[in-house]
Structure formats: C-alpha cells, structure tokens
Design an enzyme around this catalytic site. Sequence first.
Site, PDB file in Angstrom:
ATOM      1  N   TYR A   1      20.665  -1.192   0.990  1.00 27.27           N
ATOM      2  CA  TYR A   1      20.347  -1.125  -0.438  1.00 27.27           C
ATOM      3  C   TYR A   1      21.604  -1.393  -1.283  1.00 27.27           C
ATOM      4  O   TYR A   1      21.562  -2.167  -2.242  1.00 27.27           O
ATOM      5  CB  TYR A   1      19.761   0.257  -0.750  1.00 27.27           C
ATOM      6  CG  TYR A   1      19.192   0.428  -2.134  1.00 27.27           C
ATOM      7  CD1 TYR A   1      17.980  -0.157  -2.491  1.00 27.27           C
ATOM      8  CD2 TYR A   1      19.859   1.191  -3.093  1.00 27.27           C
ATOM      9  CE1 TYR A   1      17.451   0.015  -3.759  1.00 27.27           C
ATOM     10  CE2 TYR A   1      19.334   1.372  -4.369  1.00 27.27           C
ATOM     11  CZ  TYR A   1      18.129   0.783  -4.690  1.00 27.27           C
ATOM     12  OH  TYR A   1      17.600   0.954  -5.955  1.00 27.27           O
TER      13      TYR A   1
ATOM     14  N   LYS B   1      22.049  -4.473  -3.754  1.00 26.90           N
ATOM     15  CA  LYS B   1      22.241  -4.242  -5.192  1.00 26.90           C
ATOM     16  C   LYS B   1      23.609  -4.726  -5.674  1.00 26.90           C
ATOM     17  O   LYS B   1      23.750  -5.157  -6.826  1.00 26.90           O
ATOM     18  CB  LYS B   1      22.045  -2.759  -5.511  1.00 26.90           C
ATOM     19  CG  LYS B   1      20.593  -2.279  -5.357  1.00 26.90           C
ATOM     20  CD  LYS B   1      19.620  -3.061  -6.226  1.00 26.90           C
ATOM     21  CE  LYS B   1      18.262  -2.385  -6.319  1.00 26.90           C
ATOM     22  NZ  LYS B   1      17.304  -3.208  -7.092  1.00 26.90           N
TER      23      LYS B   1
HETATM   24  P1  NAD Z   1       8.859   1.765  -7.877  1.00 23.68           P
HETATM   25  O1  NAD Z   1       8.662   1.900  -6.403  1.00 23.68           O
HETATM   26  O2  NAD Z   1       8.107   2.640  -8.791  1.00 23.68           O
HETATM   27  O3  NAD Z   1       8.631   0.261  -8.349  1.00 23.68           O
HETATM   28  C1  NAD Z   1       9.074  -0.843  -7.614  1.00 23.68           C
HETATM   29  C2  NAD Z   1       7.901  -1.781  -7.455  1.00 23.68           C
HETATM   30  O4  NAD Z   1       8.360  -3.005  -6.830  1.00 23.68           O
HETATM   31  C3  NAD Z   1       6.801  -1.214  -6.550  1.00 23.68           C
HETATM   32  O5  NAD Z   1       5.545  -1.412  -7.161  1.00 23.68           O
HETATM   33  C4  NAD Z   1       6.933  -2.051  -5.293  1.00 23.68           C
HETATM   34  O6  NAD Z   1       5.725  -2.186  -4.572  1.00 23.68           O
HETATM   35  C5  NAD Z   1       7.390  -3.380  -5.894  1.00 23.68           C
HETATM   36  N1  NAD Z   1       7.952  -4.270  -4.910  1.00 23.68           N
HETATM   37  C6  NAD Z   1       8.839  -3.983  -3.946  1.00 23.68           C
HETATM   38  N2  NAD Z   1       9.124  -5.077  -3.237  1.00 23.68           N
HETATM   39  C7  NAD Z   1       8.401  -6.084  -3.771  1.00 23.68           C
HETATM   40  C8  NAD Z   1       8.252  -7.453  -3.484  1.00 23.68           C
HETATM   41  N3  NAD Z   1       8.911  -8.024  -2.462  1.00 23.68           N
HETATM   42  N4  NAD Z   1       7.436  -8.191  -4.251  1.00 23.68           N
HETATM   43  C9  NAD Z   1       6.751  -7.624  -5.280  1.00 23.68           C
HETATM   44  N5  NAD Z   1       6.832  -6.337  -5.596  1.00 23.68           N
HETATM   45  C10 NAD Z   1       7.648  -5.572  -4.851  1.00 23.68           C
HETATM   46  O7  NAD Z   1      10.421   1.989  -8.069  1.00 23.68           O
HETATM   47  P2  NAD Z   1      11.349   1.910  -9.382  1.00 23.68           P
HETATM   48  O8  NAD Z   1      12.236   3.076  -9.295  1.00 23.68           O
HETATM   49  O9  NAD Z   1      10.580   1.650 -10.607  1.00 23.68           O
HETATM   50  O10 NAD Z   1      12.220   0.625  -9.007  1.00 23.68           O
HETATM   51  C11 NAD Z   1      12.326  -0.504  -9.856  1.00 23.68           C
HETATM   52  C12 NAD Z   1      13.682  -1.137  -9.629  1.00 23.68           C
HETATM   53  O11 NAD Z   1      14.690  -0.224 -10.062  1.00 23.68           O
HETATM   54  C13 NAD Z   1      13.979  -1.426  -8.153  1.00 23.68           C
HETATM   55  O12 NAD Z   1      14.677  -2.636  -8.060  1.00 23.68           O
HETATM   56  C14 NAD Z   1      14.863  -0.273  -7.754  1.00 23.68           C
HETATM   57  O13 NAD Z   1      15.691  -0.595  -6.674  1.00 23.68           O
HETATM   58  C15 NAD Z   1      15.639  -0.066  -9.039  1.00 23.68           C
HETATM   59  N6  NAD Z   1      16.288   1.238  -9.158  1.00 23.68           N
HETATM   60  C16 NAD Z   1      15.576   2.388  -9.144  1.00 23.68           C
HETATM   61  C17 NAD Z   1      16.248   3.605  -9.254  1.00 23.68           C
HETATM   62  C18 NAD Z   1      15.540   4.927  -9.239  1.00 23.68           C
HETATM   63  O14 NAD Z   1      16.221   5.964  -9.208  1.00 23.68           O
HETATM   64  N7  NAD Z   1      14.226   4.970  -9.237  1.00 23.68           N
HETATM   65  C19 NAD Z   1      17.647   3.624  -9.402  1.00 23.68           C
HETATM   66  C20 NAD Z   1      18.326   2.422  -9.415  1.00 23.68           C
HETATM   67  C21 NAD Z   1      17.649   1.227  -9.303  1.00 23.68           C
END
Ligand code: NAD
Length: 254
Positions: A157, A161
């Site tokens: 990850y 990232k």
């Molecule tokens: P989430 O799981 O609620 O949403 C992510 C969505 O992306 C999900 O619906 C998942 O099914 C979809 N997804 C994953 N791989 C995919 C693909 N190959 N094609 C299409 N859809 C795909 O999680 P979130 O927290 O809303 O994450 C959104 C973004 O933010 C991500 O990139 C995550 O890495 C990043 N992020 C999240 C956090 C956190 O603390 N939640 C922190 C830093 C970064």
Amino acid sequence: MSDLFDLTGRRVVITGGTSGIGLSAAQAFLEGGARVVISGRSNERGEAALGHLADKGDVWFCAADASDEADAERLAETAKAHMGGVDTIVCAAGINRRGAPQDLSLADWDAVMDSNLRGTFVTARAFYPQLCQSGDGRIVTIGSMMSVLANDMTAPYAAAKGGVVQLTRSLAAAWAGDGIRANCVLPGWVDTPLTRQARLDMPDLDARVRDRTPVGRWATPQDIAGTILFLTTAASRIVTGTAIPVDGGFVMRA
Ligand code: NAD
C-alpha cells in the site's frame, strides 16, 4: 470572488465512487451543481450509491474495474455519452492488504498495486483526450499519509501510494500544456469501509489514532471531499503537481 468555487455544469468522473471518500465527493460535487458519473466494480454497490445520490442531481453509474484498460475505455465512452465530455476525474478506487512484508503473497502485492497505482494510470490515460478537449481538465488522485510515512504492515500500500504521488506529479508536468492540472490528496485516518477491518483487527487502533492526531479524531469522508473539490475549482487555478495532507495534523506531528 464568488466564481472561485463554482462547480456549476462541471462534468466529473469518480472511480471508487460507490463508497467512502469517492461517494462523499460525488455528493459534494452534485450539491455544487456538477454532473457526475461514479464507477466501481460492483453493480449492487453502484445501485445503492445511485439510490443515495439520485435526488442530489444528474448522476450515473458505470460498472468498471479501474485497473482494466478495456473497462476504463468503456467508462470514458459512457461518461461522454451521458455528459458530452469530461472536465474532471477523481481517482478514488483503492484497496489495502495488511501483513508483514514476508507474509504477503505476490497476489496481495499485485492486487494493491493494480487498484491503487495501475488504476490511477489507466484511468488518467483513458480520459486524457476528453480532458484535453475540455481545455480546463482536472485530475485529483488519492494518495495517503502512507505516501510519505512507513508502516510495518502496509508495504504494498505504501509503495503504491508513494507511486501515486509521483505519477500525479508526472501527469501534472506532462499535461500542463494541455490545460490539465493534476493534484494528489493525502488523507489521514478516515472512517470508511476501508479502515473498518483494521479497527476490528486492532482493538487499540481507535485510541491510538485519536492520541496521535492533533485534532483528536478520525476524519469523515466529508472532511476529505472539500479538498478534492477545491483542487478542481478556479480557487486552485495555479495549484498543480502537489500532494496535500488532509489528516488533522497527523503527518506534521513529531
Ligand atoms: P472504500 O473502501 O470505502 O472505497 C474505495 C472504493 O474503491 C470501494 O468501493 C472499492 O470497491 C473501490 N475499488 C477498489 N479497487 C477498485 C478497482 N480496481 N476498480 C474500481 N473500484 C475499486 O475506501 P475509502 O477509504 O473511501 O478509500 C478511497 C481512497 O482513499 C482509496 O484510494 C484509499 O486508499 C484512500 N485512502 C483512504 C484512507 C482511509 O483512512 N479510509 C486513508 C488514506 C487514503
């Protein structure tokens, strides 16, 4: 001054738009007067998201894997058919697989790299012609504090990232002449489905996050959406190639 944050009529595509940060950003764009296509891999989640967003404005769902070239091309064609073109893409699709590096499989590595890093590249490339045509194209990618920090349990990850930040800078450099700006948002700990499993696996995680975060709480998806929107408006018109922490001060604390 009032036009600086205007989103009226903007045509937006959000990968991973059926959940968490992507879904919250979709709602915020719609409330600002934009039209939005959300994508994700699950039709069921797509229908549920549309149910949540339908009364907010013009919104469509397209089932697509962000890391699949044919899916990305189909998503670009679908968005063009619905909205006549695309001005803004938000690459929010992402997953995590936790484990010590020596315990993670190559399948774990590939899955994390595909959804987070390859997916961002494949999506940006598929939409490049439409972003050029817009003359005012915006790309917002989603990194993480793991783009800059390290952790024992998140090697793929963090690698993905970190790559998202460098990819975003590269796109910003390459496509500035096309009127396209590209910026990356680095969320801290956000309360979404992505982090719920980590909280179940680590009962002390909630307290550790609150203690370590200067503002003393987890972010909500809505907290992240504001910065995503800012990076697509005239208010940020000279901002490109940046990676902005949106983390309640987590990364700056010594
Ligand atoms: P989430 O799981 O609620 O949403 C992510 C969505 O992306 C999900 O619906 C998942 O099914 C979809 N997804 C994953 N791989 C995919 C693909 N190959 N094609 C299409 N859809 C795909 O999680 P979130 O927290 O809303 O994450 C959104 C973004 O933010 C991500 O990139 C995550 O890495 C990043 N992020 C999240 C956090 C956190 O603390 N939640 C922190 C830093 C970064």
